[in-house]
Design a protein around this motif. Structure first.
Motif, mmCIF file in Angstrom:
data_model
loop_
_atom_site.group_PDB
_atom_site.id
_atom_site.type_symbol
_atom_site.label_atom_id
_atom_site.label_comp_id
_atom_site.label_asym_id
_atom_site.label_seq_id
_atom_site.Cartn_x
_atom_site.Cartn_y
_atom_site.Cartn_z
ATOM 1 N N GLY A 1 0.534 1.308 8.782
ATOM 2 C CA GLY A 1 1.012 1.265 7.399
ATOM 3 C C GLY A 1 1.956 0.299 7.140
ATOM 4 N N SER B 1 -3.025 -1.643 4.413
ATOM 5 C CA SER B 1 -2.895 -0.357 5.037
ATOM 6 C C SER B 1 -2.086 0.716 4.194
ATOM 7 N N GLU B 2 -1.354 0.180 3.064
ATOM 8 C CA GLU B 2 -0.791 1.243 2.322
ATOM 9 C C GLU B 2 -1.765 1.483 1.054
ATOM 10 N N ARG C 1 -3.893 4.267 2.650
ATOM 11 C CA ARG C 1 -2.978 5.650 2.353
ATOM 12 C C ARG C 1 -3.008 6.215 0.999
ATOM 13 N N GLU D 1 -4.109 8.991 5.454
ATOM 14 C CA GLU D 1 -2.680 8.645 5.806
ATOM 15 C C GLU D 1 -2.789 7.957 7.522
ATOM 16 N N ASP D 2 -3.625 8.259 8.318
ATOM 17 C CA ASP D 2 -3.894 7.791 9.638
ATOM 18 C C ASP D 2 -4.760 6.753 9.397
#
Length: 511
Positions: A146, A151-152, A155, A160-161
């Protein structure tokens, strides 16, 4: 009656069994995804739209890793189209298979499905129409925890992971003129090298598969692998192999011996890899990912679902290459698995193409049932029972004459031994169309104490070698007890019916 003698020595082993050898393939092609593994609204669909009846068959079959999303499809695919709210995803044309792709199913859905199925993801990237930047963005999206743009976004899209995808294919069949973004070996070798470097800057832990020849008959076979690896040897872990086989003009004897071709194909690629290793003074080994293999009737069947007869209309997930597999096909599939296992020291990954509907061991109907094809059984049993170490067999067998290969062994076999559990699994095929095979198995350093199970797939009663499972007769072809099998003084004796694939699991003690 033909005869064969198999000798196994406890100390003569090839390698540990690579669990990724029992892989499969899900491509956005035909009905593999849509109405295959994914069909919201089906009576057996779960809340995510996954067909639980298909999932149960997948779990029974036991693939360990599944390649996704292609295949030819990936060479024109934008991975970003398959993430985010489904309602916002674009509908695209897929030039590879002349179809409409809705993108209702994408990376998140496949990762969720893989977790339900208990399989590892093998993700392919587009190096046909795209390149370095898109590849490193996808690794960041999938694997970075993240705090960065990609990566955001993952999410934000509900994961999330990180997905933690470790196995990546650097494109697909780019040696083929049919491929979107077809390249020369030099063009691809440099692109693969630089893409690999960029991807590993994002996640150094990933494993990478370079594109090898699309088949052994390609004019560039051998030189393609040599050129690509000369560029990218240090950056990749595997090079791919693809091969499809079928019966031609009723020549069943040659078809049943096609594992001879697979053996020679693998040996040739190993020789090329090792020549590049020696010339480049490399210390590591590059191994093989045989990430497309199967029986596929590409010619001789005048059916509407063959790619060369694709409709001029743009259709959404139409039927494509939904071959029906018979007893003969299943025995051949078993011998291909033997070949892969015999080469398990260098073939570390293999993917039967494909998993559902498209030249697949599992079939399903929209709104209807799912069932096992004849080819389901050798894969399922070998995935379940091949454990421990691969044994090096010495086989002396009567010969069968073939037009394509000359004399070949009537009996083909592979075996594994798990020292921890004390179990030995023998996988064996009788290629003869007419004669039973009388087989003796001699053990050195091991003594068989009990036959745990013995099963055979062969022509059913009142059937023929073309017998197959269908929607209306889902259990016509399957495994049944092998009755003519016995232990004699710690060794095994068995008789196989004509045209048969069998598995025998033994309890053994070390002498």
């Amino acid at each position: 009656m033909t005869t064969a003698r198999i000798t196994i020595d406890r100390d003569f082993t090839i390698a540990p069994v690579p669990r990724r050898l029992f892989g499969s393939f899900v491509e956005h092609m035909g009905r593999c995804v849509y109405t295959g593994i994914y069909e919201p609204g089906h009576p057996a669909a779960d809340a995510k739209g996954f067909r639980t009846d298909v999932l149960e068959l997948v779990k029974e079959m036991g693939p360990t890793v599944v390649r996704y999303p292609g295949g030819n499809f990936v060479s024109g695919y934008n991975w970003e189209d398959g993430v985010g709210p489904v309602a916002d995803r674009p509908t695209r044309i897929d030039g590879a298979w002349h179809t409409i792709e809705t993108n209702a199913f994408g990376l998140h859905e496949f990762v969720d499905w893989s977790r339900e199925a208990g399989v590892e993801v093998m993700e392919a990237i587009n190096l046909g129409t795209r390149g370095v930047d898109e590849a490193r963005a996808l690794v960041e999206y999938a694997n970075h925890p993240g705090g960065t743009t990609w990566s955001e976004l993952r999410r934000k899209n509900g994961a999330e992971d990180p997905f933690g995808i470790k196995l990546w294919c650097l494109g697909n069949e780019l040696d083929g003129p049919w491929q979107i973004g077809h390249k020369t070996a030099h063009e691809y070798g440099r692109l693969a090298q630089e893409t690999a470097k960029a991807m590993r800057l994002v996640d150094p832990s990933i494993e990478l598969v370079a594109v090898g020849s699309s088949n052994r008959g390609m004019p560039s076979f051998g030189t393609w692998e040599h050129t690509v690896l000369t560029h990218a040897y240090e950056e990749v872990d595997y090079i791919s192999m693809h091969a499809y086989y079928q019966e031609h003009d009723g020549d069943a004897a040659s078809f049943l011996a096609e594992a001879v071709d697979m053996d020679e194909f693998i040996d040739g690629v190993i020789s090329t890899i090792d020549a590049v290793k020696a010339a480049g003074k490399h210390s590591k080994n590059v191994n093989i990912s045989f990430d497309e293999w199967n029986v596929w009737y590409q010619s001789g069947l005048d059916t509407e679902d063959q790619p060369h007869q694709v409709s001029k209309d743009w259709r959404t997930h139409p039927r494509l290459i939904e071959d029906t597999y018979n007893v003969t096909d299943a025995v051949v599939v078993g011998t291909f698995l033997h070949s892969l296992l015999r080469h398990g020291d260098r073939v570390h990954i293999a993917n039967q193409a494909q998993l559902v509907n498209v030249i697949a061991p599992i079939r399903s109907e929209e709104g209807g049932p799912a069932w096992r094809q004849a080819s389901f059984w050798p894969f399922a049993r070998m995935s379940a029972l091949a454990r421990g170490r691969i044994l090096r067999l010495a086989v002396t067998a009567d010969q069968l004459e073939t037009k394509k290969f000359g004399g070949v062994d009537a009996v083909d076999a592979a075996a594994t031994w798990d020292e921890e559990t004390g179990r030995l699994a023998l996988f064996i095929a009788n290629r003869s169309l007419d004669d039973r095979a009388d087989v003796s198995l001699a053990l050195r350093g091991l003594t068989a104490t009990r036959i745990r199970s013995a099963e055979v797939l062969t022509v059913p009663e009142n059937g023929d070698r073309f017998s197959a499972n269908t929607q209306d007769a889902q259990d016509r072809v399957g495994l049944r007890p092998l009755e003519d099998v016995a232990l004699v003084d710690g060794s095994l004796r068995l008789t196989l019916p004509a045209l048969a694939w069998a598995v025998v699991e033994l309890d053994v003690a070390q002498a």
